[in-house]
Design a protein around this motif. Structure first.
Motif, PDB file in Angstrom:
ATOM      1  N   ALA A  75     -13.034   4.142   6.771  1.00 53.51           N
ATOM      2  CA  ALA A  75     -12.148   4.059   5.603  1.00 53.51           C
ATOM      3  C   ALA A  75     -12.958   3.891   4.309  1.00 53.51           C
ATOM      4  CB  ALA A  75     -11.163   2.909   5.776  1.00 53.51           C
ATOM      5  N   GLN A  76     -13.969   3.053   4.363  1.00 55.29           N
ATOM      6  CA  GLN A  76     -14.810   2.876   3.171  1.00 55.29           C
ATOM      7  C   GLN A  76     -15.519   4.182   2.820  1.00 55.29           C
ATOM      8  OE1 GLN A  76     -17.039  -0.419   4.836  1.00 55.29           O
ATOM      9  NE2 GLN A  76     -16.422  -1.774   3.170  1.00 55.29           N
ATOM     10  N   TYR A  77     -15.993   4.839   3.836  1.00 56.95           N
ATOM     11  CA  TYR A  77     -16.702   6.087   3.645  1.00 56.95           C
ATOM     12  C   TYR A  77     -15.803   7.125   2.971  1.00 56.95           C
ATOM     13  CZ  TYR A  77     -20.584   9.151   4.647  1.00 56.95           C
ATOM     14  OH  TYR A  77     -21.671   9.957   4.511  1.00 56.95           O
ATOM     15  N   ARG A  78     -14.567   7.188   3.470  1.00 53.74           N
ATOM     16  CA  ARG A  78     -13.601   8.132   2.911  1.00 53.74           C
ATOM     17  C   ARG A  78     -13.329   7.800   1.437  1.00 53.74           C
ATOM     18  NH1 ARG A  78      -9.555   7.406   6.669  1.00 53.74           N
ATOM     19  NH2 ARG A  78      -8.571   5.924   5.274  1.00 53.74           N
ATOM     20  N   ALA A  79     -13.114   6.518   1.155  1.00 56.37           N
ATOM     21  CA  ALA A  79     -12.818   6.110  -0.222  1.00 56.37           C
ATOM     22  C   ALA A  79     -13.991   6.433  -1.156  1.00 56.37           C
ATOM     23  CB  ALA A  79     -12.495   4.617  -0.266  1.00 56.37           C
TER      24      ALA A  79
ATOM     25  N   GLY B 243      -6.407  -2.200  -0.100  1.00 58.13           N
ATOM     26  CA  GLY B 243      -6.797  -2.542   1.261  1.00 58.13           C
ATOM     27  C   GLY B 243      -6.573  -4.007   1.495  1.00 58.13           C
ATOM     28  N   ASP B 244      -6.270  -4.351   2.719  1.00 58.27           N
ATOM     29  CA  ASP B 244      -5.960  -5.720   3.061  1.00 58.27           C
ATOM     30  C   ASP B 244      -7.168  -6.618   2.797  1.00 58.27           C
ATOM     31  OD1 ASP B 244      -4.388  -7.747   3.897  1.00 58.27           O
ATOM     32  OD2 ASP B 244      -3.935  -6.890   5.865  1.00 58.27           O
TER      33      ASP B 244
ATOM     34  N   LEU C  26     -11.213   2.070 -12.260  1.00 58.09           N
ATOM     35  CA  LEU C  26     -11.036   1.833 -10.836  1.00 58.09           C
ATOM     36  C   LEU C  26     -10.436   0.448 -10.676  1.00 58.09           C
ATOM     37  CD1 LEU C  26     -11.695   3.026  -8.023  1.00 58.09           C
ATOM     38  CD2 LEU C  26     -13.875   1.809  -8.131  1.00 58.09           C
ATOM     39  N   VAL C  27      -9.342   0.335  -9.962  1.00 53.97           N
ATOM     40  CA  VAL C  27      -8.770  -0.987  -9.739  1.00 53.97           C
ATOM     41  C   VAL C  27      -8.694  -1.264  -8.244  1.00 53.97           C
ATOM     42  CG1 VAL C  27      -7.439  -0.853 -11.872  1.00 53.97           C
ATOM     43  CG2 VAL C  27      -6.342  -0.259  -9.737  1.00 53.97           C
ATOM     44  N   MET C  28      -8.873  -2.537  -7.883  1.00 57.42           N
ATOM     45  CA  MET C  28      -8.783  -2.929  -6.479  1.00 57.42           C
ATOM     46  C   MET C  28      -7.621  -3.884  -6.329  1.00 57.42           C
ATOM     47  SD  MET C  28     -12.653  -3.898  -5.501  1.00 57.42           S
ATOM     48  CE  MET C  28     -13.501  -4.300  -7.004  1.00 57.42           C
ATOM     49  N   SER C  29      -6.861  -3.708  -5.276  1.00 59.01           N
ATOM     50  CA  SER C  29      -5.810  -4.677  -5.026  1.00 59.01           C
ATOM     51  C   SER C  29      -5.732  -4.989  -3.548  1.00 59.01           C
ATOM     52  CB  SER C  29      -4.468  -4.169  -5.534  1.00 59.01           C
ATOM     53  OG  SER C  29      -3.494  -5.152  -5.301  1.00 59.01           O
ATOM     54  N   ALA C  30      -5.693  -6.282  -3.250  1.00 56.22           N
ATOM     55  CA  ALA C  30      -5.628  -6.687  -1.851  1.00 56.22           C
ATOM     56  C   ALA C  30      -4.194  -6.784  -1.399  1.00 56.22           C
ATOM     57  CB  ALA C  30      -6.302  -8.038  -1.668  1.00 56.22           C
ATOM     58  N   THR C  31      -3.286  -6.936  -2.347  1.00 61.39           N
ATOM     59  CA  THR C  31      -1.906  -7.092  -1.952  1.00 61.39           C
ATOM     60  C   THR C  31      -1.336  -5.732  -1.635  1.00 61.39           C
ATOM     61  OG1 THR C  31      -1.701  -8.960  -3.410  1.00 61.39           O
ATOM     62  CG2 THR C  31       0.328  -7.980  -2.636  1.00 61.39           C
ATOM     63  N   PRO C  32      -1.083  -5.478  -0.383  1.00 60.81           N
ATOM     64  CA  PRO C  32      -0.526  -4.184  -0.057  1.00 60.81           C
ATOM     65  C   PRO C  32       0.878  -4.116  -0.631  1.00 60.81           C
ATOM     66  CG  PRO C  32      -1.257  -5.385   1.891  1.00 60.81           C
ATOM     67  CD  PRO C  32      -1.205  -6.358   0.772  1.00 60.81           C
ATOM     68  N   ILE C  33       1.179  -3.015  -1.195  1.00 60.48           N
ATOM     69  CA  ILE C  33       2.439  -2.906  -1.906  1.00 60.48           C
ATOM     70  C   ILE C  33       3.396  -2.018  -1.143  1.00 60.48           C
ATOM     71  CG2 ILE C  33       3.481  -2.175  -4.066  1.00 60.48           C
ATOM     72  CD1 ILE C  33       0.409  -2.465  -5.001  1.00 60.48           C
TER      73      ILE C  33
ATOM     74  N   ASP D  38       0.997   6.187 -11.502  1.00 58.63           N
ATOM     75  CA  ASP D  38       0.108   7.036 -12.287  1.00 58.63           C
ATOM     76  C   ASP D  38      -1.316   7.038 -11.750  1.00 58.63           C
ATOM     77  OD1 ASP D  38      -0.049   4.321 -12.939  1.00 58.63           O
ATOM     78  OD2 ASP D  38      -1.170   4.814 -14.748  1.00 58.63           O
ATOM     79  N   LEU D  39      -1.550   6.308 -10.666  1.00 57.41           N
ATOM     80  CA  LEU D  39      -2.911   6.216 -10.151  1.00 57.41           C
ATOM     81  C   LEU D  39      -3.089   7.048  -8.883  1.00 57.41           C
ATOM     82  CD1 LEU D  39      -3.591   2.373 -10.337  1.00 57.41           C
ATOM     83  CD2 LEU D  39      -4.148   4.122 -12.005  1.00 57.41           C
ATOM     84  N   ASP D  40      -4.294   7.547  -8.678  1.00 59.35           N
ATOM     85  CA  ASP D  40      -4.645   8.080  -7.373  1.00 59.35           C
ATOM     86  C   ASP D  40      -4.994   6.891  -6.492  1.00 59.35           C
ATOM     87  OD1 ASP D  40      -4.420  10.746  -8.296  1.00 59.35           O
ATOM     88  OD2 ASP D  40      -6.366  10.520  -9.280  1.00 59.35           O
ATOM     89  N   ILE D  41      -4.711   7.023  -5.213  1.00 62.16           N
ATOM     90  CA  ILE D  41      -4.891   5.860  -4.352  1.00 62.16           C
ATOM     91  C   ILE D  41      -5.835   6.146  -3.190  1.00 62.16           C
ATOM     92  CG2 ILE D  41      -3.715   4.161  -2.885  1.00 62.16           C
ATOM     93  CD1 ILE D  41      -1.286   4.433  -4.532  1.00 62.16           C
ATOM     94  N   SER D  42      -6.793   5.243  -2.980  1.00 62.39           N
ATOM     95  CA  SER D  42      -7.605   5.269  -1.765  1.00 62.39           C
ATOM     96  C   SER D  42      -7.218   4.062  -0.927  1.00 62.39           C
ATOM     97  CB  SER D  42      -9.092   5.165  -2.091  1.00 62.39           C
ATOM     98  OG  SER D  42      -9.516   6.292  -2.815  1.00 62.39           O
ATOM     99  N   ILE D  43      -6.936   4.299   0.335  1.00 62.10           N
ATOM    100  CA  ILE D  43      -6.483   3.184   1.163  1.00 62.10           C
ATOM    101  C   ILE D  43      -7.539   2.805   2.197  1.00 62.10           C
ATOM    102  CG2 ILE D  43      -4.768   2.504   2.893  1.00 62.10           C
ATOM    103  CD1 ILE D  43      -2.692   3.896   1.296  1.00 62.10           C
ATOM    104  N   LEU D  44      -7.852   1.526   2.255  1.00 61.34           N
ATOM    105  CA  LEU D  44      -8.745   1.032   3.308  1.00 61.34           C
ATOM    106  C   LEU D  44      -7.869   0.431   4.407  1.00 61.34           C
ATOM    107  CD1 LEU D  44     -11.652  -0.678   1.309  1.00 61.34           C
ATOM    108  CD2 LEU D  44     -11.353   1.709   1.964  1.00 61.34           C
ATOM    109  N   ASP D  45      -7.676   1.218   5.460  1.00 67.00           N
ATOM    110  CA  ASP D  45      -6.733   0.789   6.483  1.00 67.00           C
ATOM    111  C   ASP D  45      -7.460   0.321   7.735  1.00 67.00           C
ATOM    112  OD1 ASP D  45      -7.767   3.184   7.160  1.00 67.00           O
ATOM    113  OD2 ASP D  45      -5.866   4.258   7.311  1.00 67.00           O
TER     114      ASP D  45
END
Ligand code: ADP
Ligand code: MG
Length: 675
Positions: free
Chosen positions: A255-259, A279-280, A402-409, A420-427
């Protein structure tokens, strides 16, 4: 009357009252009209005194059947209580008022009244502090309150405001939209918001107002988005990635690699990036962001990283220094000596240092960057949209964000806030993690718990003990952090090194405590939730949360995320003596899952998005947003209308959109200044 007229232009509102209303954020007549009630009382129908159950709130048609009696309450100083009996055909209710002796002369045996209030059957059948009306008042609004105001005062003010100005409120929505979605015209919607004649018209009114808010919100985000389409010189993201990976002390997850790949593409594209890494807790967002920063500095630009707390900023600083060396990174914190700050800024403005790390105060500071190309915010959900707007305002066009958020929405909310943002997910979590075991216990078992903590410390592990803040002392029953530290933690762990951390410590002291804990010089850390976000001490294996009922699930999940960062088995104990069913259910739910998405969804469903984010997080009044969560059709409609509007008139220049444009600008400006 114009909606921007000051409140004092309404009858009955003088300067003092206006000042009190100002505490609620109400300054103009228009503010007042848009001040949404937080709840309503339904007094449209008469209930029967003999039948209404304990706790029922309602209107009762009573004949007063005794003389009013005024009595002092023994031992309570000047407190007095007025009682009078009332009855209808079904039974009796005693009406009681505290400290309202003037009512004695207004009430007479034989009088007919409508008494509205909550039935209390704990000592006889009573209505405590009921409101009396000559006739049924209908549905009444309940407003958020502040000292020095009363509901009836606010209602009167709103009534006066509606009468004077509701026709003059500017209609932002074009008539075609009103027709297409069957939306109430504004004056009618405002009247129904405050004094609805029935629940259907209330729903109708709220839908209309929610639609408008959402449309504006989307247009504001879009105007932020317009900036991001700005050109940015392309970087060699992939080359930088190869070198970065050799610096990184671990192999990234898939997932990190993809992001990182997605970011690399953004950076090569020749347009400013605007991306969210979601990502959590513990999924390893930091490393991904570090890659973006590395790519930028390798290309000759500069990057700024903002964290919500100084503790977290320091932690990032240390990790960045470990990766890239001390010459390239500068730490900027509010509490720093002026000379140190000046020097850091000098090195940033000359381009000598490539990376600035700090709290969001970073953006407010005096300095200039040599060539700022990337702004990263960690724990974005702590900042909210307004900060994001501010960042975009500050950054020149063409700055990557670039913004990071731990709270999954949950998806609907995500669309709304991050649409309005593109999203990369660390799942995916880094390998070797075992899920944290979570248990609910009561305070009675604290000694057992501490025995367990002692045994963990024996194994060389460390523990966190979180309890409520110092400010909470007066409201009773809570373990204030200092008392807890002295009387419980140190007493029950007599031979251990126990540290104390709370928000009132000076930044330097906080840093020192954190340093001791990180370096293993402390076995246990008693702390308020200042450690909630981001703190990373992999050796810590137990998180104890006292008064767990006081926190939302997402916050608890965040706290829990402080442990389980190494391979060893980790534990989270939720300590609560609150036996309420709702609380127990919530806490049990957290014990049943470690999936952040599930937690967020549950939090949203049971507590509403207001609590979930805190209203400042999204910049929308909670009422409106709450309505929308249950009304995805309106959500999508507003979304697509915003898109259509912008497609036809990207800069909102047509005269038909002038009011909308002005309103969007106002919202944007409000979001602009850092707060
Ligand atoms: P969060 O997403 O909550 O911000 P962090 O970025 O703080 O998580 O990472 C959590 C911990 O996991 C850190 O100690 C970090 O060094 C470690 N970590 C991150 N990615 C990996 C990985 N691919 N392999 C091993 N450990 C990792
Ligand atoms: Mg983090």
């Amino acid at each position: 009357m114009r909606p921007d007229a000051p409140l004092t232009s309404l009858k009955g509102i003088g300067p003092r009252r206006a000042e009190t209303l100002g505490k609620l954020g109400l300054f103009s007549v228009g503010d007042l009209l848009r001040f949404a009630p937080r709840d309503y009382r339904d007094y449209r129908h008469v209930l029967l005194a003999g039948e209404a159950p304990h706790g029922q709130d309602g209107a009762f048609a009573l004949t007063l059947c005794s003389q009013p009696r005024l009595a002092r309450i023994p031992g309570r100083g000047r407190l007095n209580i007025l009682t009078i009996s009332g009855q209808d055909a079904s039974g009796k209710l005693t009406l009681t008022w505290f400290n309202q002796p003037y009512r004695q002369t207004q009430l007479k045996e034989g009088q007919q009244v409508i008494a509205c209030g909550r039935v209390d059957r704990s000592r006889g059948a009573r209505l405590v502090n009921p409101t009396l009306y000559p006739a049924l008042p209908g549905i009444l609004p309940i407003y958020p309150m502040t000292r020095g105001l009363s509901q009836s005062l606010l209602r009167d003010a709103v009534r006066a405001g509606l009468e004077a100005a509701s026709q003059d409120m500017p209609e932002l929505l074009p008539p075609s939209l009103l027709a297409r979605y069957d939306l109430m015209p504004l004056p009618q919607a405002l009247a129904s918001l405050h004094f609805p004649k029935d629940l259907a018209s209330l729903g109708h009114a709220r839908r209309r107002l929610a639609f408008e808010d959402l449309l504006l919100f989307r247009l504001m985000l879009a105007s932020m988005g317009n900036k991001r389409k700005a050109a940015a010189p392309p970087l060699h993201g992939d080359e930088a990635l190869a070198t970065f990976l050799t610096l990184l002390p671990f192999t990234p997850t898939q997932a990190q690699y993809r992001a990182m790949g997605e970011i690399s593409k953004d950076l090569c594209a020749g347009k400013a990036m605007n991306r969210l890494i979601q990502g959590d807790v513990g999924s390893g967002k930091t490393a991904v962001a570090f890659y973006a920063m590395y790519a930028v500095i390798e290309g000759g630009g500069q990057a700024a990283l903002m964290a919500p707390t100084e503790i977290l900023a320091r932690q990032h600083y240390e990790k960045l220094v470990a990766l890239f060396g001390p010459e390239r990174v500068r730490l900027l914190l509010g509490g720093m000596k002026a000379s140190a700050r000046t020097q850091a800024w000098e090195e940033l403005s000359s381009g000598q240092a490539g990376i600035a790390v700090g709290t969001h105060a970073l953006l407010r500071q005096e300095g200039m960057f040599f060539y700022l190309q990337l702004i990263v915010t960690d724990e974005q959900h702590r900042f909210g949209v307004s900060q994001r707007a501010a960042i975009q305002n500050k950054g020149d066009t063409g700055v990557h964000v670039l913004v990071m958020s731990a709270t999954p929405i949950p998806r609907t909310l995500g669309l709304l806030i991050y649409g309005d943002l593109d999203i990369s997910i660390l799942d995916e979590l880094p390998p070797g993690r075992t899920p944290v075991k979570t248990r609910c216990i009561t305070g009675k078992r604290r000694r057992d718990l501490y025995r367990f903590l002692d045994s963990e410390i024996d194994k060389g592990r460390q523990v966190y003990l979180v309890c409520p803040a110092i400010e909470d002392v007066p409201d009773g029953g809570l373990n204030a952090v200092k008392t807890y530290y002295e009387d419980i933690a140190k007493a029950l762990l007599p031979d251990r090194r126990v540290g104390l951390m709370h928000g009132k410590l000076k930044p330097k002291e906080k840093a020192a405590v954190m340093e001791d804990f990180k370096a293993g010089r402390l076995d246990a850390l008693v702390s308020t939730t200042v450690i909630e976000v981001g703190v990373d001490v992999p050796n810590a294996s137990v998180m104890v949360i006292e008064n767990a009922e006081r926190y939302g699930l997402s916050a608890l999940h965040q706290l829990r995320g402080r442990v389980g960062r190494g391979a060893a088995e980790s534990w989270c104990f939720l300590v609560s003596d609150n036996t309420s069913e709702a609380v127990q259910k919530r806490l049990k739910f957290l014990c049943s899952t470690t999936d952040g998405f599930a937690v967020a969804q549950y939090d949203l469903e049971t507590r509403g998005p207001g609590d979930f984010f805190g209203s400042r997080q999204h910049g929308l009044p909670t009422l409106q947003i709450a309505d929308l969560m249950n009304d995805t059709r309106t959500l999508h409609a507003a979304q697509s209308e915003a898109a259509a509007l912008l497609a036809a008139d990207p800069l909102l220049e047509s005269p038909a959109h002038a009011l909308l444009a002005a309103q969007v600008q106002q919202m944007f400006d409000k979001a602009g200044p850092m707060n």
